[in-house]
Structures are given as structure tokens and as C-alpha cells.
Design an enzyme around this catalytic site. Structure first.
Site, PDB file in Angstrom:
ATOM      1  N   ASP A   9     -11.231  -0.988  -3.677  1.00 50.14           N
ATOM      2  CA  ASP A   9     -10.032  -0.431  -3.625  1.00 50.14           C
ATOM      3  C   ASP A   9      -9.338   0.042  -2.557  1.00 50.14           C
ATOM      4  O   ASP A   9     -10.062   0.625  -2.275  1.00 50.14           O
ATOM      5  CB  ASP A   9      -9.665   0.214  -5.157  1.00 50.14           C
ATOM      6  CG  ASP A   9      -8.249   0.080  -4.890  1.00 50.14           C
ATOM      7  OD1 ASP A   9      -7.203  -0.778  -5.502  1.00 50.14           O
ATOM      8  OD2 ASP A   9      -8.137   1.616  -5.313  1.00 50.14           O
ATOM      9  N   SER A  10      -7.739  -0.016  -2.409  1.00 52.85           N
ATOM     10  CA  SER A  10      -7.332   0.546  -1.043  1.00 52.85           C
ATOM     11  C   SER A  10      -8.204   2.016  -1.484  1.00 52.85           C
ATOM     12  O   SER A  10      -7.526   3.033  -0.280  1.00 52.85           O
ATOM     13  CB  SER A  10      -6.691   0.660  -1.000  1.00 52.85           C
ATOM     14  OG  SER A  10      -5.793   0.919  -2.602  1.00 52.85           O
ATOM     15  N   CYS A  72      -8.308  -4.566  -6.950  1.00 57.98           N
ATOM     16  CA  CYS A  72      -7.013  -3.925  -6.342  1.00 57.98           C
ATOM     17  C   CYS A  72      -6.193  -5.122  -6.539  1.00 57.98           C
ATOM     18  O   CYS A  72      -6.968  -6.115  -6.131  1.00 57.98           O
ATOM     19  CB  CYS A  72      -8.329  -3.453  -4.896  1.00 57.98           C
ATOM     20  SG  CYS A  72      -5.748  -3.860  -3.723  1.00 57.98           S
ATOM     21  N   GLU A 151      -2.528   8.883  -4.718  1.00 54.08           N
ATOM     22  CA  GLU A 151      -3.160   9.354  -3.355  1.00 54.08           C
ATOM     23  C   GLU A 151      -3.322  10.751  -2.885  1.00 54.08           C
ATOM     24  O   GLU A 151      -4.514  11.286  -2.207  1.00 54.08           O
ATOM     25  CB  GLU A 151      -2.830   8.780  -2.404  1.00 54.08           C
ATOM     26  CG  GLU A 151      -4.287   6.855  -2.318  1.00 54.08           C
ATOM     27  CD  GLU A 151      -5.406   6.820  -2.760  1.00 54.08           C
ATOM     28  OE1 GLU A 151      -6.148   7.562  -2.233  1.00 54.08           O
ATOM     29  OE2 GLU A 151      -6.167   6.208  -3.637  1.00 54.08           O
ATOM     30  N   CYS A 183      -0.823  -3.411 -10.890  1.00 54.01           N
ATOM     31  CA  CYS A 183      -1.384  -2.008  -9.249  1.00 54.01           C
ATOM     32  C   CYS A 183      -2.840  -1.048 -10.092  1.00 54.01           C
ATOM     33  O   CYS A 183      -1.725  -0.547 -11.289  1.00 54.01           O
ATOM     34  CB  CYS A 183      -0.672  -1.198  -8.938  1.00 54.01           C
ATOM     35  SG  CYS A 183      -1.274  -0.823  -7.151  1.00 54.01           S
ATOM     36  N   HIS A 185      -3.595   1.377  -9.516  1.00 54.64           N
ATOM     37  CA  HIS A 185      -3.085   2.582  -9.278  1.00 54.64           C
ATOM     38  C   HIS A 185      -2.813   3.635 -10.509  1.00 54.64           C
ATOM     39  O   HIS A 185      -2.627   4.567 -11.160  1.00 54.64           O
ATOM     40  CB  HIS A 185      -2.853   3.348  -8.719  1.00 54.64           C
ATOM     41  CG  HIS A 185      -3.898   3.460  -6.736  1.00 54.64           C
ATOM     42  ND1 HIS A 185      -3.927   2.416  -6.597  1.00 54.64           N
ATOM     43  CD2 HIS A 185      -3.921   4.852  -6.031  1.00 54.64           C
ATOM     44  CE1 HIS A 185      -4.838   2.712  -5.135  1.00 54.64           C
ATOM     45  NE2 HIS A 185      -3.985   4.157  -5.349  1.00 54.64           N
TER      46      HIS A 185
HETATM   47  N1  DGL Z   1      -4.686  -0.135  -6.206  1.00 54.81           N
HETATM   48  C1  DGL Z   1      -4.144  -1.371  -5.499  1.00 54.81           C
HETATM   49  C2  DGL Z   1      -3.799  -2.918  -5.648  1.00 54.81           C
HETATM   50  O1  DGL Z   1      -3.895  -2.638  -7.477  1.00 54.81           O
HETATM   51  C3  DGL Z   1      -3.412  -0.775  -4.432  1.00 54.81           C
HETATM   52  C4  DGL Z   1      -2.372   0.196  -4.023  1.00 54.81           C
HETATM   53  C5  DGL Z   1      -2.111   0.362  -2.840  1.00 54.81           C
HETATM   54  O2  DGL Z   1      -3.006   0.492  -1.970  1.00 54.81           O
HETATM   55  O3  DGL Z   1      -0.970  -0.312  -2.076  1.00 54.81           O
HETATM   56  O4  DGL Z   1      -2.517  -3.325  -5.670  1.00 54.81           O
END
Ligand code: DGL
Length: 269
Positions: A9-10, A72, A151, A183, A185
Site C-alpha cells: 500500500d502507499s 491500495c 498517516e 480506500c 485507509h
Molecule cells: N490506501 C490507498 C487506497 O486504498 C491509498 C491512499 C493514498 O495514498 O492516497 O487508495
């Protein structure tokens, strides 16, 4: 040597998927990569997200994983097919599992999707949902402020609750019966999102369904881990390892070690 499931993931978002993988598949070893030096991916152009995803996958391949999970949505939306064409192991994304979970849940057929700018711009959820169930009404919205809150480890602060409430206010009028957290996150913000949307809207995270898909593929390929020894997971991140470790430990509710990775190619713009 036991072959691991590689998850990327990011940043810390993919840990929402990793946690569910560890719960549903307790014998499997996980190798996790969070690209925290370059998070967020959401506002970045698709070509850059593809480039970053390739770089992480190349890094993870040294651990000879039996599967790669792009945990992600932003990267899944633009890089899934590219990565599938480059590696010989199965590659799983999070968008189809999330779409399937929503289809299973909705009764009214009015489905909401929230995600990063990149994911919403790609229309990947609409495509995945309508491919299976063409009559669904899909309402989408990008929520770019959510990922930085997570984050920074501020997802339980009052400021997070206020921001989520403010951003989702227009969505309350949409008469949705389920909302896809598009997302990885966003499950960190579940409490605030539930409060903002009210009890009649079911919140869908792709983590559960993605873990089930992983389990199904490994079973069909005869690749489920057989060892009775508890697996030792590995965690890598490209940014601050202390912040990553503190968020990861509180989310996973276990002690972990984090190995910092410094990208040699300066690709941040
Ligand atoms: N967690 C990621 C997603 O599902 C990336 C969020 C990001 O880095 O902007 O899109």
C-alpha cells in the site's frame, strides 16, 4: 522456506487488509510494504502510481511471495493489470472484492463510494459494480483529506471526527443503504464515518472479502500454508519507521519490527 503473501500500500492503509488476512489465514506469513515516503498516492497521476507500484513489487519479489496483494484502491484502479502482466504469481486487488461485498449487502440498490481522487476519477468501482449488477445506482465522492489524517496517526482525534462529518455531510442526503470505503485507509475512521452517515448505512470495507478471495485462490492452487509454527511477519516502510510501527502496532494489536527502506531512485515529485 515458507512462501509469503506480499501485501502493499502507499502507507498504513493496507494493514486493514493485512489484519484480516492474518485473522482468516493464521498460518500464512505476510510480508508488508508501506510506501510512507510517497504517500498519498491519491492525488498523483496514474503513470506515477503505476511506476511506484512496479518498484514496490520488484522489491517484494526478492522474498519470493506466492501471491501479491495490492491493498491500495488507487494502485488497484490503475496498476492491477500492469502488475499481473509482469509477474508469474497471482495478483489480487481490492476493488472487485469491495464491489462484491457491497452487492451482497445492498437492498435498495443505492450504493455510495468514497475513495481517493485517483480511485474516484478512474471510475473503477462503478465499472466493477455495474459489470455484475447493471441496475445499481452508484454515487461517488473523493475524500482527499482522510488519508493524511490516518498517516499522521490522528484518526482517533476530535479533529478527524469533525473533518469526516463535514466532508460526508452532502452524502447524508443521498439515501444510500451502503457505503463502500473505497480506500484501505478509511477503516481507521470507521467510528467517525458511522457517526457521520448514521446507523441505516452499512459500511463496506474490502478487507474481509479480499482475505476470502486470497484464501480461495490459495486453496484452489494447493498453496495454503501447512506449517503449525506461528508465522513471523515482516514489515517494510519507506518513510518514518517509528510512526509506521506505532500505527501498525495499535491497529494490529501486536508487537512488530519494521525495516526501513530507502528508495535509491529519487522518484518523489
Ligand atoms: N490506501 C490507498 C487506497 O486504498 C491509498 C491512499 C493514498 O495514498 O492516497 O487508495
Amino acid at each position: 522456506m515458507q512462501h509469503a503473501i506480499a501485501i502493499l500500500d502507499s502507507g498504513v492503509g493496507g494493514l486493514t487488509v493485512a489484519k484480516e488476512v492474518m485473522r482468516q489465514l493464521p498460518r500464512e506469513k505476510v510480508v508488508y510494504f508501506g510506501d510512507t515516503a510517497r504517500t498519498p498516492y491519491g492525488p498523483r497521476p496514474a503513470e506515477q502510481v503505476i511506476q511506484f507500484t512496479r518498484q514496490i513489487v520488484d522489491y517484494l519479489l526478492q522474498y519470493k511471495p506466492k501471491m501479491i496483494v495490492i491493498a491500495c484502491n488507487t494502485a488497484t484502479a490503475v496498476a492491477l493489470e500492469d502488475i499481473r502482466s509482469r509477474v508469474s504469481v497471482p495478483v489480487v486487488g481490492v476493488i472487485h472484492p469491495g464491489a462484491r461485498a457491497a452487492i451482497k449487502t445492498t437492498r435498495s440498490g443505492r450504493v455510495g463510494v468514497i475513495g481517493t481522487e485517483g480511485t474516484i476519477r478512474s471510475g473503477a468501482y462503478e465499472t466493477a459494480l455495474r459489470e455484475i449488477s447493471p441496475q445499481l445506482q452508484v454515487v461517488s465522492m473523493a475524500c482527499p483529506s482522510f488519508v493524511p489524517i490516518v498517516e499522521q496517526g490522528r484518526y482517533e482525534d476530535d479533529i478527524a471526527r469533525e473533518e469526516v462529518k463535514h466532508v460526508l455531510r452532502p452524502f447524508r442526503e443521498e439515501h444510500l443503504d451502503c457505503l463502500i470505503l473505497g480506500c484501505t485507509h478509511y477503516p481507521y475512521l470507521t467510528g467517525a464515518i458511522r457517526e457521520a452517515m448514521g446507523p441505516s448505512v452499512a459500511l463496506i470495507s474490502s478487507a474481509d472479502e479480499t482475505a476470502r478471495e486470497i484464501s480461495t485462490i490459495l486453496y484452489h492452487n494447493g498453496q495454503l500454508a501447512q506449517s503449525n509454527q506461528e508465522p513471523v511477519h515482516q514489515f517494510f516502510c519507506s518513510g518514518d519507521p517509528h510512526l509506521f510501527r506505532s500505527i501498525a502496532q495499535s491497529w494490529l494489536k501486536e508487537e512488530i519490527q519494521v525495516t526501513p527502506v530507502v528508495w535509491r531512485v529519487p522518484t518523489i515529485s
